[in-house]
Scaffold this active site. Structure first.
Site, PDB file in Angstrom:
ATOM      1  N   ASP A   1       0.865  -1.182   0.000  1.00 40.47           N
ATOM      2  CA  ASP A   1       0.000   0.000   0.000  1.00 40.47           C
ATOM      3  C   ASP A   1       0.910   1.243   0.000  1.00 40.47           C
ATOM      4  O   ASP A   1       2.139   1.125   0.140  1.00 40.47           O
ATOM      5  CB  ASP A   1      -0.856  -0.059   1.276  1.00 40.47           C
TER       6      ASP A   1
ATOM      7  N   GLU B   1       2.652   5.193  -3.834  1.00 41.59           N
ATOM      8  CA  GLU B   1       2.636   6.241  -4.890  1.00 41.59           C
ATOM      9  C   GLU B   1       3.950   6.996  -4.971  1.00 41.59           C
ATOM     10  O   GLU B   1       4.323   7.385  -6.079  1.00 41.59           O
ATOM     11  CB  GLU B   1       1.477   7.205  -4.629  1.00 41.59           C
TER      12      GLU B   1
ATOM     13  N   ASP C   1      -9.086   4.069  -1.587  1.00 40.02           N
ATOM     14  CA  ASP C   1      -9.953   4.397  -0.459  1.00 40.02           C
ATOM     15  C   ASP C   1     -11.274   5.003  -0.903  1.00 40.02           C
ATOM     16  O   ASP C   1     -11.454   6.214  -0.887  1.00 40.02           O
ATOM     17  CB  ASP C   1      -9.200   5.326   0.496  1.00 40.02           C
TER      18      ASP C   1
END
Ligand SMILES: *[C@@H]1O[C@H](CO)[C@@H](O)[C@H](O)[C@H]1NC(C)=O
Length: 971
Positions: free
Chosen positions: A553, A556, A630
């Protein structure tokens, strides 16, 4: 408009502005707009849009300042090389831009433009920067894994002012390269399909030294004179500030841009990740259009809004353009921040065409902040041709662990190992199938990855053993930020070996994330990957075992205190490439490092890794699954999930899903139930929830919800052989796992924008999950006149166009298209592992002409032995009243060994839907097999079951139904 106001003033501002209703919700549940740049706040985006506006205003007399120097051109073996000259001032001074146009054996073409001065390092960096001087030229080595062989048959024909290259299958493709101004038209069978620089928006911001200007004197009460020397907006050339962060831009302005026009095409798809319709919208304002370009700059954008061109967590700069019977594509190979404008205009050569049947040109304009101009052109003509050609370059979707395409139970967080065991027991008790339970960040000791919280997870191995009793797995989260904490061995090694991303001064970059102050492992560094690999070995990651897989996760990367919640662009990666140049592939390199690590957990153990990633780029499909980040527990987020997954699929990354139930917020029970039904059609199917939400494991919903959810889950498990077969196909030719209408029916214009229903693989299963509150029915669109049967009760629908399908809460609108055969496993089990040797059911859906076809792919679902033939691949065909199973596998070294393990697996039932009226009652077929036929009743089609046909799944066999046509009611 930015909602960067204090809460009190926000309310009044909202009321004064648009719709009060949206604003009511906005303060608690909306993306923080002010954290992310608009085009206007992004120097190079604004400059390139201004360039386009200028060209548009000047009109026909606008001339692109780029021309090919004819004498520079050389042709060798499928490659045209030369130099583009860019005129930069009135005196005619030029900048040299080397261009290479490659024609590939596969029929794809590639255009690469570089800048000579930067290439040779003849530039000066500002601020004593340590960054590389070249335009970033390593994206190819990370993304492209094949398909680059040059065409041996392509032929060049030089002419005055232009050159033409004939290439592709039977030489039916052509590239017409015009010299001055430079442009390229790509044609198929003589008709132009894709135009580069047709509008003259090619722009390569060449290197120039900064000219320090004296501060203009400002007299009291007088405005500063506007800077107009060049006509260009220089305000963000040398540095750029946003949200209190200043980007130092040591190489000055260096963006690249190009217009790409698709003449006669009115739909474009792809360029994920955005929340919005499958068919992309126009982006230069106007009613119903976006005002900003589609943005690709991987970012942690939580509570994202619907129908927006705003960037999200991943980016794939690959677009398909489609019109009746023709699909083309472009792949913009650039890893820097990228924006794409889209406009649609009436076809240029036919300005009088009006109303129905009038065709559009779709005009796109791509711009990236830095790097090479590198674009691939695919000329189709079918969507399948495009995804295949793209996959040959970037890789096809991973053939995943079989368990990973079943249901995953996740939340932030399962609090203790006892909690995990309790959920596991309850799922068993309520007979709800699931394969994987997940641990979010709280399992760690103080957010230190590769450790367990000693109080809450004292016995991970005991927990894993309980899961293994039902062949269930655990997925644990491991993120790229490494807690800066004395005595944490991982951070000690990271810093000692100097494997972290550097700041612009060349020291380990420090930022904030979940653990507080952290460093980020730099997976562009091969040494970092080697080190990362050591951390996952069972002996190193204590408390992990064979049934543990990984979730990456925040890659980015998400940096809580960084610009736009990510890293500063002037950070430095391995080789001193600026983060600016590589941002969009950062997430993929981390995903890749974990992939390499799982391959080498234990000597002699070679299993397919399963790793979920949030951030991704072109090529990530090789490494595992993604999810849409999300989202929120709302109906609009549920509805948005399908267009997003479909767009991801046609951009080569089909192993995609959205959080079932919605991450933020508490879904009402009907929303949760509908989401489980929808999720049964996500290639990646995971329930997930935020730490502040109420628990929502399926057994907590109560009846009738728990029962309905359980049936949705069982439907997914029953169809597992069908899903796995579709995953196999995606892994060999790139066809999406769930497919939009245009992909399956490229001639049917009415279907081109349809994105609320889709086909599952090539099975003819057409699903339209309910995504609206309170719906009792849906309008389902049938693309042809074939027969369609309700999956559950065999109600017959036929006739191209819309049909109303009843859909009370316990019903998923799912049709079976005539002409297909698909496999199922109908025995409910705790997990997929326990289904391995279960017998099959075959469903034969007879079409108008009484024929049907289908496939089954089976392997061990875990290892790479399928690469050596350890698999079953069969076709089933029903024609002339004979059902036949045929082997279509290629025999390999391990085929026999695998088939032996499967030799007893039978087909236990055959269901035939849409049988002829002449088949009635119970009878015995040739060979003693019994069949029971049910006549049509009202809207329900006639159908039959064959129980215990006595055939094995590994064998060739045939069952003859011909006796039915003349033998009736024998019993
Ligand atoms: C993945 O890791 C391998 C092995 O270190 C390396 O060769 C490859 O370039 C990496 N790919 C990406 C996308 O990072």
């Amino acid at each position: 408009m930015h909602l960067s106001l204090k809460p009190s003033s926000q309310w009044t501002a909202c009321v004064a502005l648009l719709s009060g209703l949206t604003c009511l919700i906005a303060p608690t549940a909306a993306v923080k707009y002010e954290n992310f740049k608009t085009c206007d706040q992004t120097g190079f985006c604004k400059r390139n849009r201004a360039y386009a506006d200028h060209a548009g205003q000047v009109g026909a007399s606008f001339e692109s300042p780029y021309r090919i120097e004819p004498d520079s051109l050389s042709w060798e073996q499928g490659q045209l090389r030369g130099t583009i000259l860019k005129t930069i001032d009135a005196a005619g001074e030029t900048v040299r831009l080397p261009i290479t146009i490659s024609f590939l054996e596969s029929g794809s073409a590639r255009v690469v433009v570089d800048e000579e001065k930067r290439q040779k390092g003849e530039i000066e960096l500002r601020h004593d920067s340590m960054a590389r001087k070249e335009r970033y030229n390593e994206v190819e080595s990370l993304v492209i894994i094949g398909g680059l062989s040059l065409s041996l048959t392509a032929k060049e024909e030089r002419d005055v002012g232009k050159t033409t290259v004939k290439y592709g299958p039977n030489g039916k493709f052509a590239a017409i390269v015009k010299f001055s101004p430079f442009s390229i038209d790509f044609a198929r069978d003589g008709a132009t399909q894709v135009k580069l620089n047709d509008r003259g928006l090619l722009n390569m911001e060449h290197w120039r030294p900064k000219i320090e200007k004296a501060e203009p004197e400002q007299k009291e009460g007088e405005e500063l004179p506007a800077e107009v020397q060049t006509g260009e907006d220089e305000s963000t050339w040398w540095d750029e500030t946003f949200g209190g962060n200043t980007d130092s831009k040591p190489r000055g302005p260096e963006s690249i841009a190009l217009d790409i026009t698709f003449p006669g095409y009115d739909h474009v798809y792809g360029i994920p990740e955005h929340a919005g319709p499958l068919s992309l919208k126009q982006t230069r304002g106007g009613s119903g259009n976006h005002a900003d370009p589609y943005r690709l700059y991987n970012a942690d954008v939580f509570e994202y809004i619907m129908d927006s061109p705003m960037t999200l967590y991943g980016s794939i700069p690959f677009m398909q353009a489609h019109k009746k019977d023709s699909t083309v594509g472009v792949f913009w190979l650039n890893a820097a921040e990228t924006w794409i404008d889209i406009i649609k205009e009436k076809e240029a050569h036919n300005p009088l065409s009006l109303g129905l049947g009038s065709k559009m040109d779709t005009k796109t304009h791509w711009f990236s902040e830095s790097g090479l101009l590198d674009v691939f052109i695919f000329l189709g003509p079918t969507p399948k041709d495009i995804t295949k050609a793209y996959g040959e370059l970037t890789g096809f979707s991973q053939l995943p662990q079989e368990f990973s395409i079943t249901y995953h139970q996740c939340r932030w967080n399962y609090n203790t190992d006892e909690d995990v065991k309790d959920v596991d027991r309850k799922m068993t008790k309520y007979q709800i199938p699931y394969d994987v339970i997940w641990l979010d960040i709280e399992y760690t000791d103080d957010k230190k990855y590769f450790t367990w919280d000693p109080l809450t997870f004292p016995d991970p191995i005991g927990m894993l053993k309980q899961l293994d009793e039902s062949e269930r797995k655990l997925v644990a989260i491991i993120d790229p930020h490494i807690k800066k904490k004395d005595g944490y061995h991982i951070v000690d090694e990271l810093t000692k070996k100097d494997l972290a991303v550097h700041n612009k001064e060349g020291n380990a970059y420090e930022g904030w994330c979940w653990p507080g102050s952290s460093y980020w492992v730099d997976c562009f560094n091969p040494a970092a990957i080697e080190w990362w690999k050591t951390l996952f070995q069972y002996t190193a990651f204590k408390g992990s075992a064979e049934n543990v897989f990984i979730w990456n996760d925040m890659n980015e990367p998400s940096v809580f205190n960084g610009p736009e919640t990510t890293m500063p662009k002037d950070n430095l990666h391995h080789g001193n490439w600026e983060h600016r140049d590589v941002h969009n592939i950062n997430g993929m390199t981390f995903h890749n490092a974990t992939y390499q690590a799982l391959l080498s957990r234990k000597k002699g153990e070679l299993r397919r890794p399963f790793i979920l990633t949030r951030s991704y780029y072109a090529g990530s499909q090789r490494l595992g699954a993604m999810w849409t980040g999300d989202n929120q527990a709302s109906w609009d987020h549920l509805a948005a999930s399908f267009p997003m997954i479909l767009n991801n699929g046609i951009a080569g990354y089909p192993f995609a899903g959205a959080d079932v139930g919605g991450f933020f917020g508490n879904p009402e029970k009907d929303l949760l139930t509908r989401w489980y039904q929808a999720g049964a059609f996500y290639p990646f199917y995971r329930g997930h929830a935020h730490i502040d939400t109420r628990r929502r494991e399926p057994y907590l919903a109560g009846e009738p919800y728990t029962g309905i959810i359980t049936r949705a889950l069982r439907l997914r498990y029953a169809l597992l052989p069908t899903w796995y077969t579709a995953f196999h196909q995606a892994s060999v030719d790139g066809t999406p796992i769930i497919r939009p209408h245009y992909f399956e029916y490229p001639s049917d214009e009415q279907g081109f924008a349809v994105d609320d229903q889709f086909f599952v693989g090539s099975t003819g299963l057409l699903a339209h999950p309910v995504v609206t509150e309170g719906a009792e029915s849906v309008e389902m669109y049938l693309p042809d006149d074939e027969l369609y049967f309700d999956y559950f009760d065999y109600t017959l629908y036929s006739g191209k166009g819309k049909h109303t399908i009843s859909a009370p809460l316990d019903k998923i609108p799912l049709l079976m298209q005539g002409g297909h055969i698909f496999p199922r496993k109908d025995r409910p089990r705790r997990s997929s592992g326990l289904m391995r040797f279960d017998p099959y059911t075959l469903v034969i859906v007879l079409g108008k002409v009484g024929m049907a076809k289908g496939e089954l792919y089976v392997d061990d679902g875990d290892s790479f032995e399928y690469e050596q033939g350890a698999y079953i691949h069969r076709t089933f065909e029903f024609s002339n009243n004979v059902l036949e199973s045929k082997n279509i596998a290629t025999k390999g070294k391990l085929t026999d060994k695998f088939l032996k393990t499967m030799k007893d697996v039978a087909v236990e039932r055959i269901i035939l839907v849409g049988i002829p009226a002449s088949w009635t009652g119970k009878s015995t077929l040739k060979g003693g097999v019994e069949i029971e036929c049910h006549a049509a009743e009202g809207p329900t089609a006639a159908w039959a079951t064959v129980k215990k046909p006595g055939v094995k799944v590994v064998e060739d066999w045939r069952i003859d139904f011909n006796s039915l046509s003349h033998v009736r009611d024998e019993i």
